[in-house]
Write a protein that holds these residues in place. Structure first.
Motif, PDB file in Angstrom:
ATOM      1  N   LYS B 378       0.784  -1.154   0.140  1.00 16.43           N
ATOM      2  CA  LYS B 378      -0.020  -0.048  -0.191  1.00 16.43           C
ATOM      3  C   LYS B 378       0.936   1.224   0.189  1.00 16.43           C
ATOM      4  N   TYR B 379       0.195   2.244  -0.798  1.00 18.89           N
ATOM      5  CA  TYR B 379       1.162   3.565  -0.405  1.00 18.89           C
ATOM      6  C   TYR B 379       1.413   4.010   0.845  1.00 18.89           C
ATOM      7  N   PHE B 380       0.588   3.704   1.828  1.00 16.03           N
ATOM      8  CA  PHE B 380       0.612   4.345   3.219  1.00 16.03           C
ATOM      9  C   PHE B 380       1.589   3.281   4.149  1.00 16.03           C
ATOM     10  N   ALA B 381       2.180   2.178   3.317  1.00 12.92           N
ATOM     11  CA  ALA B 381       2.911   1.307   4.292  1.00 12.92           C
ATOM     12  C   ALA B 381       4.515   1.952   4.413  1.00 12.92           C
ATOM     13  N   SER B 382       4.844   2.729   3.378  1.00 11.45           N
ATOM     14  CA  SER B 382       6.018   3.297   3.651  1.00 11.45           C
ATOM     15  C   SER B 382       6.269   4.672   3.119  1.00 11.45           C
ATOM     16  N   GLU B 383       7.096   5.262   3.593  1.00 10.92           N
ATOM     17  CA  GLU B 383       7.076   6.629   2.999  1.00 10.92           C
ATOM     18  C   GLU B 383       7.798   6.703   1.565  1.00 10.92           C
ATOM     19  N   GLU B 384       8.757   5.441   1.288  1.00 14.04           N
ATOM     20  CA  GLU B 384       8.959   5.387  -0.086  1.00 14.04           C
ATOM     21  C   GLU B 384       7.870   5.153  -1.070  1.00 14.04           C
ATOM     22  N   ASN B 385       6.845   4.358  -0.624  1.00 16.52           N
ATOM     23  CA  ASN B 385       5.645   4.318  -1.569  1.00 16.52           C
ATOM     24  C   ASN B 385       4.983   5.296  -1.756  1.00 16.52           C
ATOM     25  N   HIS B 386       4.742   5.955  -0.549  1.00 18.49           N
ATOM     26  CA  HIS B 386       3.969   7.295  -0.647  1.00 18.49           C
ATOM     27  C   HIS B 386       4.533   8.393  -1.618  1.00 18.49           C
ATOM     28  N   LYS B 387       6.024   8.296  -1.580  1.00 24.19           N
ATOM     29  CA  LYS B 387       6.821   9.063  -2.581  1.00 24.19           C
ATOM     30  C   LYS B 387       6.476   8.886  -4.158  1.00 24.19           C
ATOM     31  N   ILE B 388       6.385   7.581  -4.073  1.00 22.68           N
ATOM     32  CA  ILE B 388       5.966   6.941  -5.554  1.00 22.68           C
ATOM     33  C   ILE B 388       4.461   7.419  -5.837  1.00 22.68           C
ATOM     34  N   ALA B 389       3.667   7.394  -4.960  1.00 22.74           N
ATOM     35  CA  ALA B 389       2.301   8.066  -5.279  1.00 22.74           C
ATOM     36  C   ALA B 389       2.261   9.279  -5.678  1.00 22.74           C
ATOM     37  N   ILE B 390       2.766   9.963  -4.550  1.00 21.78           N
ATOM     38  CA  ILE B 390       2.974  11.678  -4.974  1.00 21.78           C
ATOM     39  C   ILE B 390       3.618  11.723  -6.328  1.00 21.78           C
ATOM     40  N   ASP B 391       4.629  11.060  -6.590  1.00 26.22           N
ATOM     41  CA  ASP B 391       5.372  11.602  -7.978  1.00 26.22           C
ATOM     42  C   ASP B 391       4.436  11.092  -9.382  1.00 26.22           C
ATOM     43  N   ILE B 392       3.564  10.145  -9.010  1.00 30.58           N
ATOM     44  CA  ILE B 392       2.744   9.923 -10.083  1.00 30.58           C
ATOM     45  C   ILE B 392       1.584  10.727 -10.178  1.00 30.58           C
ATOM     46  N   ILE B 393       0.834  11.333  -8.920  1.00 31.18           N
ATOM     47  CA  ILE B 393       0.034  12.278  -9.099  1.00 31.18           C
ATOM     48  C   ILE B 393       0.553  13.797  -9.793  1.00 31.18           C
ATOM     49  N   LYS B 394       1.822  13.959  -9.273  1.00 32.24           N
ATOM     50  CA  LYS B 394       2.433  15.273  -9.687  1.00 32.24           C
ATOM     51  C   LYS B 394       2.852  15.137 -11.346  1.00 32.24           C
ATOM     52  N   MET B 395       2.910  14.076 -11.707  1.00 26.94           N
ATOM     53  CA  MET B 395       3.219  13.598 -13.396  1.00 26.94           C
ATOM     54  C   MET B 395       1.844  14.142 -13.958  1.00 26.94           C
ATOM     55  N   MET B 396       0.935  13.446 -13.432  1.00 26.03           N
ATOM     56  CA  MET B 396      -0.496  13.819 -14.018  1.00 26.03           C
ATOM     57  C   MET B 396      -0.913  15.487 -14.102  1.00 26.03           C
ATOM     58  N   LYS B 397      -0.566  15.839 -13.015  1.00 27.51           N
ATOM     59  CA  LYS B 397      -0.867  17.570 -12.816  1.00 27.51           C
ATOM     60  C   LYS B 397       0.176  18.011 -13.947  1.00 27.51           C
ATOM     61  N   ASP B 398       1.396  17.688 -13.999  1.00 30.39           N
ATOM     62  CA  ASP B 398       2.212  18.471 -14.798  1.00 30.39           C
ATOM     63  C   ASP B 398       1.872  18.224 -16.257  1.00 30.39           C
ATOM     64  N   THR B 399       1.389  17.139 -16.682  1.00 25.98           N
ATOM     65  CA  THR B 399       0.808  16.822 -17.898  1.00 25.98           C
ATOM     66  C   THR B 399      -0.303  17.454 -18.393  1.00 25.98           C
ATOM     67  N   ILE B 400      -1.288  17.494 -17.451  1.00 27.02           N
ATOM     68  CA  ILE B 400      -2.440  18.547 -17.588  1.00 27.02           C
ATOM     69  C   ILE B 400      -2.120  19.812 -17.627  1.00 27.02           C
ATOM     70  N   ASP B 401      -1.192  20.570 -16.834  1.00 27.13           N
ATOM     71  CA  ASP B 401      -0.683  21.916 -16.813  1.00 27.13           C
ATOM     72  C   ASP B 401      -0.253  21.936 -18.240  1.00 27.13           C
ATOM     73  N   ARG B 402       0.621  21.340 -18.712  1.00 26.41           N
ATOM     74  CA  ARG B 402       1.098  21.323 -19.961  1.00 26.41           C
ATOM     75  C   ARG B 402      -0.102  21.499 -21.230  1.00 26.41           C
ATOM     76  N   TYR B 403      -0.986  20.632 -21.077  1.00 26.34           N
ATOM     77  CA  TYR B 403      -2.026  20.825 -21.909  1.00 26.34           C
ATOM     78  C   TYR B 403      -2.764  22.242 -21.940  1.00 26.34           C
ATOM     79  N   ARG B 404      -2.956  22.463 -20.324  1.00 32.37           N
ATOM     80  CA  ARG B 404      -3.429  23.990 -20.267  1.00 32.37           C
ATOM     81  C   ARG B 404      -2.667  25.001 -20.984  1.00 32.37           C
TER      82      ARG B 404
END
Lengths: 151, 567
Positions: B378-404
């Motif tokens: 789970k992403y809340f099982a470790s700080e490392e996984n949490h970071k991966i989760a954040i990284d993925i959401i940030k990637m989505m936001k960056d892509t969408i900002d690029r579209y914007r």
């Protein structure tokens, strides 16, 4: 001084007094109320014995909002230990859950408590719709402040 | 011939009526026709459950939801000669008229941005006397308005209106009276609608000494009993620079604010359309085809695959957008007649000038399952996984900002509520994959931690808080209590304060809300805590609005069964 406890629940309760509260379950109770929600705390021999200092240390480390409910079991069964504990946590907001009636509680401890829940649990008067209480006969009393208010 | 009983609920506000049956069958056929007419690139993604095209029956016909500008078009002059009582009545009739008209004209909900302040402005402009008897009548009309929103099922012959009242900021005498009336009446009632969002802001209502602090306390009191209101946290870091009067939320969580074509505001603007990407599906494919890859490689591949789908979804959003841009102002007669938009529709040459102010949102669901599939934990099982989760959401936001930027359009990232798709996606995925994660029959909402995580409230807020700033199309965090926090305003207040520190945008509290149908007692019980009756209605919230759990969709039912309290 030693204290006998069942466990400490740090998950944060919203139904054992105002705010998000850590619950210290004391061991030992002689009332044996029918439908008690915590019968594993009845036999004091089955509890875990700790130095009060160590309990205080643990609470200070993990109970960050300093809101503690002392429940049980019957905390007043170990009155000297409970008194010692609340004295050492005088900066904490403390709720004491006891089955005793208000008039039967040693007065000295009251000054260290913010709230007290009094009265034994009576199955026939069970209620799930009154804040912080198990049955209708019980009372939740605010102690700190100018005068006692009954909630 | 389908009978009324066999209607499957697609959302919980639906009930069975004759008109409703006709609507349901019609919309089903329209959906199929539309899907068949779409470019195969788009329709295949939808049919295969890789994405969901929401409100498909509205494709090319209308937009999603609107926060109408009520004030510009209010017809003060027509009420000039009326008595004060009649004026107060007409004020609320006007709101109802707009709700009914928009309910038939658009596919989604209606948000009122500052209900308290709006009523005050109209009240004053109508020259209604400020006296006790008028105030008493005003309160009764507010209660009646809430009751109507709660009960009316006029929409599509079967559906309640999705109305959200944002309030709590305005400090004028009448505004304060409106907010206190809404909260008091709602608390005293059996209503589960409208959705009410209390806007919280330092210096206005957040702390002792703030002018509307008493209203905040009233709101928390109401929440302890009814789960409503929820809280829009204007002091969270990413909301700090925004004028709180200019921003409002939809009860489903949609957020419209930044604007590439005009003023940054929510008022008079709409979400045009949103589509949701099935994140666990991408991870399931990687798990099946590329299981030999390392964790890092899997995450990288996930991002690539998401981008490929997002690219198509972006085109799909444009396709739908341009279709409604070609329509006439007359096709949106309520928008036109009541002048509800950020710009005056009667003066535009093309509807594009109106709709370009709206948002096109790309949503997601099942981040939790996705991380578990990619990393084994789970992403809340470790700080490392949490970071991966954040990284993925940030990637989505960056892509969408690029579209914007690239397309000069208001693209945004939405943490989808997933009322219907939380069940649809895993059931489609089960046709292609077999995995234990699919057995629970629902995917976890947006970026939420699993509903059975067992995390306490503080931990849950800490893990989820970091995602809020990326979801500029809206998101919410919920805290799940085992029972109603009766009279425990202090607990609600502690959690709200902590949520602000964790940069939470929008916060709601959920608990089982049982209501005795015989004596109206509410609480959490099997049999009524007061009269012992077993005639109990069970109200729950899964995505945005409170509902009677008897009418939940399949995915929602599955989620409720899995829930464990955070406290």
């Amino acid at each position: 001084m030693k204290i006998v406890i069942n466990s400490i629940d740090y998950s944060g309760s919203i139904v054992d007094g105002p705010g998000i509260r850590t619950i210290l379950f004391m061991q030992g109770c002689k009332r044996k109320c029918e439908d008690c929600h915590n019968p594993i705390t009845w036999d004091i021999e089955k509890g875990k014995k700790f130095d009060i200092k160590d309990i205080v240390k643990d609470l200070r480390k993990k109970c960050l909002n300093k809101k503690l409910t002392i429940s049980g079991g019957e905390p007043l069964l170990q009155y000297p230990a409970t008194l010692e504990l609340v004295k050492m946590l005088d900066d904490f907001n403390i709720v004491l859950y006891t089955g005793s009636e208000f008039d039967d509680i040693p007065k000295e401890i009251l000054q260290y408590l913010d709230y007290i829940k009094v009265g034994e649990y009576i199955k026939e008067k069970r209620s799930t719709i009154i804040p912080f209480m198990g049955s209708n006969n019980q009372k939740f009393i605010k102690l700190k402040g100018e005068k006692f208010e009954i909630n | 011939m389908k009978n009324l009983k066999s209607i499957n609920y697609e959302h919980a506000a639906q009930r069975k009526t004759f008109i409703g049956l006709v609507y349901s069958r019609g919309s089903k056929e329209i959906k199929e026709t539309i899907l068949n007419g779409l470019d195969e690139r788009f329709s295949r993604l939808h049919r295969e459950g890789r994405i969901h095209i929401h409100d498909l029956e509205a494709y090319g016909v209308t937009y999603n939801c609107l926060t109408p500008n009520i004030l510009t078009g209010f017809p003060y002059e027509s009420f000039n000669n009326y008595s004060d009582f009649r004026k107060i009545l007409e004020l609320f009739n006007y709101y109802k008229l707009i709700i009914v008209s928009l309910g038939n004209e658009q596919s989604g909900g209606i948000g009122i941005p500052n209900f308290d302040e709006e009523v005050e402005i109209i009240y004053k402009n109508l020259n209604i006397a400020k006296n006790e008897i008028n105030f008493q009548f005003l309160r009764e009309c507010i209660d009646s308005f809430l009751k109507w929103i709660n009960e009316a099922r006029d929409r599509c012959g079967q559906v309640q209106y999705y109305v959200t009242l944002n309030l709590g900021l305005a400090s004028g005498e009448i505004s304060r009276y409106v907010t206190s009336s809404v909260l008091t009446c709602f608390k005293a009632s059996d209503y589960i609608r409208p959705n009410i969002i209390f806007k919280l802001k330092d210096g206005i209502n957040r702390r002792k000494g703030d002018k509307n602090y008493d209203l905040f306390c009233l709101a928390m009191n109401c929440t302890c009993k009814k789960m409503i209101p929820t809280y829009f946290l204007c002091d969270s870091n990413h909301n700090l620079k925004v004028d709180p009067f200019k921003i409002a939320l939809m009860g489903c969580r949609s957020k419209v604010y930044q604007n590439e074509h005009g003023e940054d505001t929510t008022i008079g603007r709409a979400n045009i359309v949103y589509n949701t990407i099935n994140l666990p599906r991408i991870a399931l494919e990687i798990e099946k085809v590329n299981s030999e890859l390392t964790k890092d490689e899997k995450v990288r591949l996930f991002k690539e695959k998401w981008q490929e789908i997002a690219e198509i979804v972006k085109d799909l959003l444009f396709d739908r957008y341009y279709k409604i841009c070609k329509l006439d102002a007359d096709d949106f007669s309520a928008n036109l007649q009541y002048n509800l938009r950020i710009i005056d529709i009667s003066k535009v040459d093309s509807m594009e000038e109106v709709f370009k102010n709206g948002t096109l949102s790309i949503g997601f669901i099942g981040l939790s399952e996705t991380i578990e599939l990619l990393t084994g934990e789970k992403y809340f099982a470790s700080e490392e996984n949490h970071k991966i989760a954040i990284d993925i959401i940030k990637m989505m936001k960056d892509t969408i900002d690029r579209y914007r930027k690239e397309y000069n359009m208001n693209f945004s990232l939405l943490g989808t509520s997933g009322e219907f798709i939380s069940g649809r996606f895993p059931s489609v995925d089960k046709k292609y994959f077999s995995h234990p994660l699919l057995d629970k029959k629902f995917y976890t909402n947006s970026f939420h931690v699993d509903v059975d995580s067992g995390l306490n409230s503080f931990e849950k807020l800490r893990f989820e808080g970091v995602f809020h700033k990326f979801c500029n199309g809206g998101c919410i965090s919920y805290l799940e209590f085992q029972s109603a926090p009766l009279n425990n305003v202090e607990a609600i207040s502690e959690l709200i304060e902590y949520a602000i520190k964790q940069d939470i945008n929008y916060l709601g509290f959920n608990f089982p809300m049982d209501r005795c149908l015989d004596c109206s007692t509410t609480g959490t019980f099997d049999d009524c805590g007061k009269c012992g009756s077993n005639n109990i209605q069970r109200i729950r919230r899964v995505s945005g609005y409170l509902e009677d759990s008897e009418f939940f969709t399949q995915g929602k039912k599955a989620e409720v069964a899995y829930r464990k309290p955070n406290i």
